[in-house]
Design an enzyme around this catalytic site. Structure first.
Site, PDB file in Angstrom:
ATOM      1  N   ASP A 199      -4.214   5.418   3.575  1.00  0.00           N
ATOM      2  CA  ASP A 199      -2.392   3.820   4.139  1.00  0.00           C
ATOM      3  C   ASP A 199      -1.915   3.562   3.178  1.00  0.00           C
ATOM      4  O   ASP A 199      -0.851   2.082   3.373  1.00  0.00           O
ATOM      5  CB  ASP A 199      -3.908   2.876   3.788  1.00  0.00           C
ATOM      6  CG  ASP A 199      -3.329   1.196   4.987  1.00  0.00           C
ATOM      7  OD1 ASP A 199      -3.126   1.831   5.602  1.00  0.00           O
ATOM      8  OD2 ASP A 199      -2.971   0.219   4.886  1.00  0.00           O
ATOM      9  N   GLU A 204       5.618   4.459  -0.895  1.00  0.00           N
ATOM     10  CA  GLU A 204       4.970   3.903   0.883  1.00  0.00           C
ATOM     11  C   GLU A 204       5.148   4.713   1.191  1.00  0.00           C
ATOM     12  O   GLU A 204       4.727   4.813   2.734  1.00  0.00           O
ATOM     13  CB  GLU A 204       5.163   2.527   0.257  1.00  0.00           C
ATOM     14  CG  GLU A 204       4.635   1.549   1.429  1.00  0.00           C
ATOM     15  CD  GLU A 204       4.585   0.347   1.839  1.00  0.00           C
ATOM     16  OE1 GLU A 204       4.449  -0.122   2.446  1.00  0.00           O
ATOM     17  OE2 GLU A 204       5.110  -0.444   0.648  1.00  0.00           O
ATOM     18  N   HIS A 239       0.190   1.491   6.519  1.00  0.00           N
ATOM     19  CA  HIS A 239       0.109   0.098   5.728  1.00  0.00           C
ATOM     20  C   HIS A 239      -0.681  -0.692   6.094  1.00  0.00           C
ATOM     21  O   HIS A 239      -0.058  -1.656   6.195  1.00  0.00           O
ATOM     22  CB  HIS A 239       0.590  -0.245   4.431  1.00  0.00           C
ATOM     23  CG  HIS A 239       0.167  -1.496   3.101  1.00  0.00           C
ATOM     24  ND1 HIS A 239       1.259  -2.094   2.378  1.00  0.00           N
ATOM     25  CD2 HIS A 239      -0.460  -2.182   2.932  1.00  0.00           C
ATOM     26  CE1 HIS A 239       0.924  -2.349   1.519  1.00  0.00           C
ATOM     27  NE2 HIS A 239      -0.463  -2.325   1.967  1.00  0.00           N
ATOM     28  N   ARG A 258      -3.920   1.316  -3.486  1.00  0.00           N
ATOM     29  CA  ARG A 258      -2.121   1.016  -3.579  1.00  0.00           C
ATOM     30  C   ARG A 258      -1.557   3.106  -4.485  1.00  0.00           C
ATOM     31  O   ARG A 258      -3.099   3.309  -4.762  1.00  0.00           O
ATOM     32  CB  ARG A 258      -1.574   0.455  -4.365  1.00  0.00           C
ATOM     33  CG  ARG A 258      -1.176  -1.182  -5.065  1.00  0.00           C
ATOM     34  CD  ARG A 258      -0.357  -1.272  -4.127  1.00  0.00           C
ATOM     35  NE  ARG A 258      -0.564  -2.643  -3.505  1.00  0.00           N
ATOM     36  CZ  ARG A 258      -0.985  -3.410  -2.744  1.00  0.00           C
ATOM     37  NH1 ARG A 258      -1.554  -2.568  -1.661  1.00  0.00           N
ATOM     38  NH2 ARG A 258      -0.644  -4.693  -2.670  1.00  0.00           N
TER      39      ARG A 258
END
Length: 326
Positions: A260, A265, A284, A237
């Site tokens: 990633d 995000e 992601h 995360r």
């Protein structure tokens, strides 16, 4: 689950197996419980096969499912799905977290091996040189032999990474406050504190859950402990890392990274992170993606088969561990 997920989780043979294992409602995917026929199907449901997009199983939803006895979750963390009401009603819950861990670990191991071979650096230099070059003099420290890999979090993914790294001549150190000495010995790793891990590792890879105690755990001071040229890999995360501090280190060129998942995000369009040569940034995709979703569907069907045969789930969720897992 989300209305479009079904064909990505189950191919035709898997759908056939699903129909053999269970009696399905006419609307296979429940998406709108305000519709009487879907509410009626939920009222008759004994097992809920869920995935991303399922609402929390709170008291209101469970009241509409009086026959519900088990939930098979064809994805990873159940924290956004399962509530205390589930445990109070004795509902069994299974998770596909173990299956989702496999592609993340594969991505991580590929990133470790490529990072130590300085693949991105040499690719960019080769584009400039466009001919013969003394690469041994250019990158004398290139390679994976006896490199130290630091794993933050002996989670499902962290342990799978350890397992996949065994064939290579690498030293592996692990930080995890819940990892017992005997477990570390059995895994073949050396347990260390986080500051030591940052100091000694050539690659630091994050596999800790996001908890109040781990948010921002890799801060400016810990990043500063990493040697020049260290690679940070984050497939966990983004909020585990201080994004501003990491950005500063990467812009300076002192560290390398394979990321990633960021916080936020999706970086702003003008973020320097998109263009840095020392950062491999992906959106992601390390977890189950594309045809890897079929593994999650197959894993869910295996659990459904166990339930149908009166067997306990192979991957049951233990509520007492939820406060320290993803």
């Amino acid at each position: 689950m989300g209305p479009d997920l079904l064909p990505f989780l189950f191919d035709e043979p898997a759908l056939t197996r699903l129909n053999e294992l269970a009696d399905l409602p006419p609307d296979v995917v429940l998406t709108d419980l305000a519709r009487p026929e879907q509410a009626g199907a939920l009222a008759r449901t004994e097992v809920l096969l869920a995935c991303w997009g399922c609402p929390p199983l709170d008291e209101h939803l469970l009241a509409a499912a009086p026959r519900l006895r088990a939930v098979v979750y064809a994805a990873g963390s159940v924290k956004g799905l399962v509530t205390d009401a589930c445990w109070q009603q004795g509902i069994q819950v299974s998770t596909g977290a173990w299956a989702n861990a496999l592609p993340v670990a594969e991505y991580t191991v590929a990133a470790i091996l490529f990072s130590n071979k300085r693949v991105l650096d040499i690719r960019d230099q080769y584009r400039t040189v466009r001919g013969q070059h003394d690469w041994r003099a250019q990158v004398p420290d290139l390679g994976n032999y006896r490199r130290t890999v630091g794993i933050v979090g002996a989670s499902l993914i962290g342990r799978r990474v350890i397992e996949l790294l065994r064939p290579y001549d690498l030293r592996v150190v692990v930080y995890d406050p819940y990892l017992a000495d005997a477990e570390a010995h059995a895994l073949g790793v050396r347990k260390v504190q986080l500051d030591e891990l940052c100091k000694v590792s050539d690659v630091v890879t994050l596999h800790a859950p996001l908890l109040p105690s781990t948010e921002g755990m890799l801060d400016k001071d810990l990043l500063a402990l990493m040697r020049d040229g260290t690679t940070l890999i984050n497939t966990a995360r983004g909020a585990l890392v201080d994004t501003d501090a990491l950005t500063a280190e990467l812009v300076s060129g002192r560290l390398r990274a394979v990321v990633d998942h960021l916080e936020p995000e999706v970086p702003p369009a003008d973020s320097p992170l998109y263009d840095l040569p020392n950062l491999l940034l992906t959106p992601h995709i390390a977890g189950s993606f594309g045809n890897e979703l079929y593994r999650l569907g197959d894993a869910a069907l295996d659990e459904l088969a166990r339930y149908a045969n009166g067997l306990p789930f192979a991957h049951a969720v233990r509520p007492e561990l939820l406060d320290r897992t993803a």
